[in-house]
Scaffold this motif. Structure first.
Motif, PDB file in Angstrom:
ATOM      1  N   LEU A 199    -114.043  11.984  45.013  1.00 29.12           N
ATOM      2  CA  LEU A 199    -114.958  12.257  43.796  1.00 29.12           C
ATOM      3  C   LEU A 199    -116.544  11.646  44.078  1.00 29.12           C
ATOM      4  O   LEU A 199    -116.771  11.250  42.868  1.00 29.12           O
ATOM      5  CB  LEU A 199    -114.205  11.385  42.855  1.00 29.12           C
ATOM      6  CG  LEU A 199    -112.926  12.097  42.312  1.00 29.12           C
ATOM      7  CD1 LEU A 199    -112.304  11.203  41.134  1.00 29.12           C
ATOM      8  CD2 LEU A 199    -113.275  13.467  41.791  1.00 29.12           C
ATOM      9  N   GLY A 200    -116.675  11.095  45.280  1.00 29.89           N
ATOM     10  CA  GLY A 200    -118.100  10.449  45.502  1.00 29.89           C
ATOM     11  C   GLY A 200    -118.052   9.205  44.618  1.00 29.89           C
ATOM     12  O   GLY A 200    -119.223   8.682  44.079  1.00 29.89           O
ATOM     13  N   ARG A 201    -116.894   8.445  44.470  1.00 37.00           N
ATOM     14  CA  ARG A 201    -116.860   7.272  43.737  1.00 37.00           C
ATOM     15  C   ARG A 201    -117.099   7.358  42.241  1.00 37.00           C
ATOM     16  O   ARG A 201    -117.259   6.243  41.693  1.00 37.00           O
ATOM     17  CB  ARG A 201    -117.610   6.047  44.708  1.00 37.00           C
ATOM     18  CG  ARG A 201    -117.198   5.784  45.761  1.00 37.00           C
ATOM     19  CD  ARG A 201    -116.872   4.359  46.217  1.00 37.00           C
ATOM     20  NE  ARG A 201    -116.177   4.296  47.326  1.00 37.00           N
ATOM     21  CZ  ARG A 201    -116.659   3.610  48.453  1.00 37.00           C
ATOM     22  NH1 ARG A 201    -117.840   3.108  48.536  1.00 37.00           N
ATOM     23  NH2 ARG A 201    -115.903   3.636  49.530  1.00 37.00           N
ATOM     24  N   LEU A 205    -122.271  12.484  41.418  1.00 39.94           N
ATOM     25  CA  LEU A 205    -121.753  13.826  41.787  1.00 39.94           C
ATOM     26  C   LEU A 205    -121.355  14.419  40.649  1.00 39.94           C
ATOM     27  O   LEU A 205    -121.315  15.477  40.458  1.00 39.94           O
ATOM     28  CB  LEU A 205    -120.618  13.480  42.816  1.00 39.94           C
ATOM     29  CG  LEU A 205    -119.715  14.589  43.089  1.00 39.94           C
ATOM     30  CD1 LEU A 205    -120.517  15.563  44.036  1.00 39.94           C
ATOM     31  CD2 LEU A 205    -118.624  14.332  43.809  1.00 39.94           C
ATOM     32  N   LEU A 206    -120.483  13.775  39.628  1.00 43.80           N
ATOM     33  CA  LEU A 206    -119.615  14.401  38.644  1.00 43.80           C
ATOM     34  C   LEU A 206    -120.786  14.698  37.576  1.00 43.80           C
ATOM     35  O   LEU A 206    -120.419  15.313  36.467  1.00 43.80           O
ATOM     36  CB  LEU A 206    -118.617  13.224  37.858  1.00 43.80           C
ATOM     37  CG  LEU A 206    -117.567  12.855  38.934  1.00 43.80           C
ATOM     38  CD1 LEU A 206    -116.601  11.954  38.444  1.00 43.80           C
ATOM     39  CD2 LEU A 206    -117.021  13.967  39.557  1.00 43.80           C
ATOM     40  N   GLU A 207    -122.144  14.336  37.671  1.00 45.00           N
ATOM     41  CA  GLU A 207    -123.157  14.863  36.580  1.00 45.00           C
ATOM     42  C   GLU A 207    -123.859  16.061  37.281  1.00 45.00           C
ATOM     43  O   GLU A 207    -124.824  16.274  36.713  1.00 45.00           O
ATOM     44  CB  GLU A 207    -124.188  13.701  36.369  1.00 45.00           C
ATOM     45  CG  GLU A 207    -123.485  12.682  35.372  1.00 45.00           C
ATOM     46  CD  GLU A 207    -124.017  11.284  35.563  1.00 45.00           C
ATOM     47  OE1 GLU A 207    -125.353  11.167  35.898  1.00 45.00           O
ATOM     48  OE2 GLU A 207    -123.237  10.519  35.270  1.00 45.00           O
ATOM     49  N   GLU A 249    -105.587  12.942  34.348  1.00 46.08           N
ATOM     50  CA  GLU A 249    -106.622  13.691  34.660  1.00 46.08           C
ATOM     51  C   GLU A 249    -106.667  14.351  35.894  1.00 46.08           C
ATOM     52  O   GLU A 249    -106.731  15.601  36.331  1.00 46.08           O
ATOM     53  CB  GLU A 249    -107.858  13.230  34.075  1.00 46.08           C
ATOM     54  CG  GLU A 249    -109.258  14.064  34.212  1.00 46.08           C
ATOM     55  CD  GLU A 249    -110.504  13.259  34.137  1.00 46.08           C
ATOM     56  OE1 GLU A 249    -110.299  12.358  33.095  1.00 46.08           O
ATOM     57  OE2 GLU A 249    -111.387  13.486  34.640  1.00 46.08           O
ATOM     58  N   ASN A 250    -106.738  13.402  36.904  1.00 47.66           N
ATOM     59  CA  ASN A 250    -106.997  13.809  38.380  1.00 47.66           C
ATOM     60  C   ASN A 250    -106.029  14.504  39.105  1.00 47.66           C
ATOM     61  O   ASN A 250    -105.996  15.253  39.785  1.00 47.66           O
ATOM     62  CB  ASN A 250    -107.316  12.446  39.300  1.00 47.66           C
ATOM     63  CG  ASN A 250    -108.481  11.763  38.753  1.00 47.66           C
ATOM     64  OD1 ASN A 250    -109.339  12.453  38.172  1.00 47.66           O
ATOM     65  ND2 ASN A 250    -108.850  10.412  39.078  1.00 47.66           N
ATOM     66  N   LEU A 251    -104.566  14.297  38.360  1.00 43.99           N
ATOM     67  CA  LEU A 251    -103.697  15.209  38.940  1.00 43.99           C
ATOM     68  C   LEU A 251    -103.332  16.312  38.450  1.00 43.99           C
ATOM     69  O   LEU A 251    -102.645  17.509  38.850  1.00 43.99           O
ATOM     70  CB  LEU A 251    -102.126  14.112  38.776  1.00 43.99           C
ATOM     71  CG  LEU A 251    -100.930  14.746  39.312  1.00 43.99           C
ATOM     72  CD1 LEU A 251    -100.901  14.514  40.621  1.00 43.99           C
ATOM     73  CD2 LEU A 251     -99.556  13.712  38.855  1.00 43.99           C
TER      74      LEU A 251
END
Ligand SMILES: NC(=O)c1ccc[n+]([C@@H]2O[C@H](COP(=O)([O-])OP(=O)(O)OC[C@H]3O[C@@H](n4cnc5c(N)ncnc54)[C@H](OP(=O)(O)O)[C@@H]3O)[C@@H](O)[C@H]2O)c1
Length: 286
Positions: A199-201, A205-207, A249-251
């Protein structure tokens, strides 16, 4: 390669000598958690349905991870535990075995499902010997399969030339730095790539607008889009979260699919520039 992935515990088979081991594609990363924080996080993850845990000697949390596994009451055969060892154990089978036995003792477990050379440490010159030792140790009951981590194509090639094929190469892999050349070398050798820092920590990335657009269309979170991108392409992903809600959420990435255009849009974020947390295995190791 696009893998059809639809069930929560979806996994893939890895050949390991005589046996075939099934490895869940989504696992919990545990660095940098230690002690009670780590045991609690692994416990909530197991309750949420995680069945793959990633630990290492260097994280100083094999004990905390093992406590959660044993305390969960879940049958040991249903949880896939990966650990990794440091350079001091690189060498012949006696040496790798001594490190492994100490690790199992710390973890309070009888075996690891997957045991990895954490870094090749090429200047040390013993990673091929360490892989030979791992291949010998597979089948002793102490490890079910073996692999490598942070191996560049040249390191992998040296192992292949010794007649050995690791089951897995665990590498830094995220959309903006996906290391396609390493993935291609792994795939050509029949080695499964596992993505760390998937997730790029959890930062910029998430934006990324390309990810946000897909997330909004599918009514999913950016993290789910990124993790689905990994597993749908057949990679293991090892996101770390200490937060029970983000763990769930991640699973939850096995009940939707990305289109070929979505996959291509995320692939297009890759740049040849190493991300700020990337460490080069020819310069770093432990
Ligand atoms: N083989 C190696 O050399 C190596 C090197 C580094 C890492 N690893 C392994 O890979 C694992 C994961 O890598 P990583 O920890 O570097 O990076 P990562 O999993 O990409 O990111 C973890 C960070 O993202 C946050 N996060 C998690 N889920 C999120 C979500 N849904 N939305 C927003 N933020 C979220 C976490 O915070 P919260 O905890 O607060 O949720 C944490 O700060 C490690 O834990 C370790 O097991 C292996």
């Amino acid at each position: 390669m696009v893998t059809q992935v639809s069930a929560p515990l979806s996994g893939t088979n890895i050949p390991t000598g005589d046996a075939t081991v099934r490895i869940p594609l989504l696992g919990l990363g545990t660095w940098p958690m230690t002690g009670t924080e780590c045991t609690e996080a692994v416990s909530t993850a197991l309750e949420a349905g995680y069945r793959h845990l990633d630990t290492a000697e260097n994280y100083r949390n094999e004990d905390a991870v093992g406590r959660a596994v044993v305390g969960s009451g879940i049958d040991r055969s249903e949880v896939f535990v990966t650990s990794k060892f440091n350079r001091e154990w690189h060498g012949p089978a006696e040496s790798v075995r001594a490190g492994l036995e100490a690790a199992l003792e710390r973890a309070g477990l009888e075996y690891f499902d997957l045991y990895l050379v954490h870094w090749p440490n090429p200047e040390h010159g013993r990673y091929v010997q360490a892989c030979e030792a791992l291949a010998e140790l597979t089948g002793t009951g102490l490890i079910r399969s073996w692999g490598v981590s942070n191996f560049k194509p040249a390191h992998l090639q040296a192992v292949l030339e010794a007649g050995l094929v690791p089951a897995v190469n665990q590498i830094h892999c995220q959309p903006v730095f996906a290391q396609p050349a390493v993935q291609e070398a792994d795939a050509a050798a029949g080695v499964l790539t596992a993505a760390y820092t998937p997730l790029g920590r959890g930062r910029e990335l998430l934006e990324q607008p390309a990810i946000a657009r897909i997330a909004s269309r599918l009514d999913r979170t950016p993290a789910q889009v990124v993790l689905r991108w990994h597993v749908q392409q057949g990679r293991i992903a090892l996101p770390k979260s200490a937060d029970p809600q983000r763990q769930r959420e991640n699973l939850d990435v096995f009940s939707f699919e990305l289109t070929a255009e979505d996959l291509a849009a995320v692939d297009a974020l890759d740049s040849a520039t190493p991300s700020d947390t990337f460490l080069d295995a020819d310069e770093f190791g432990h």
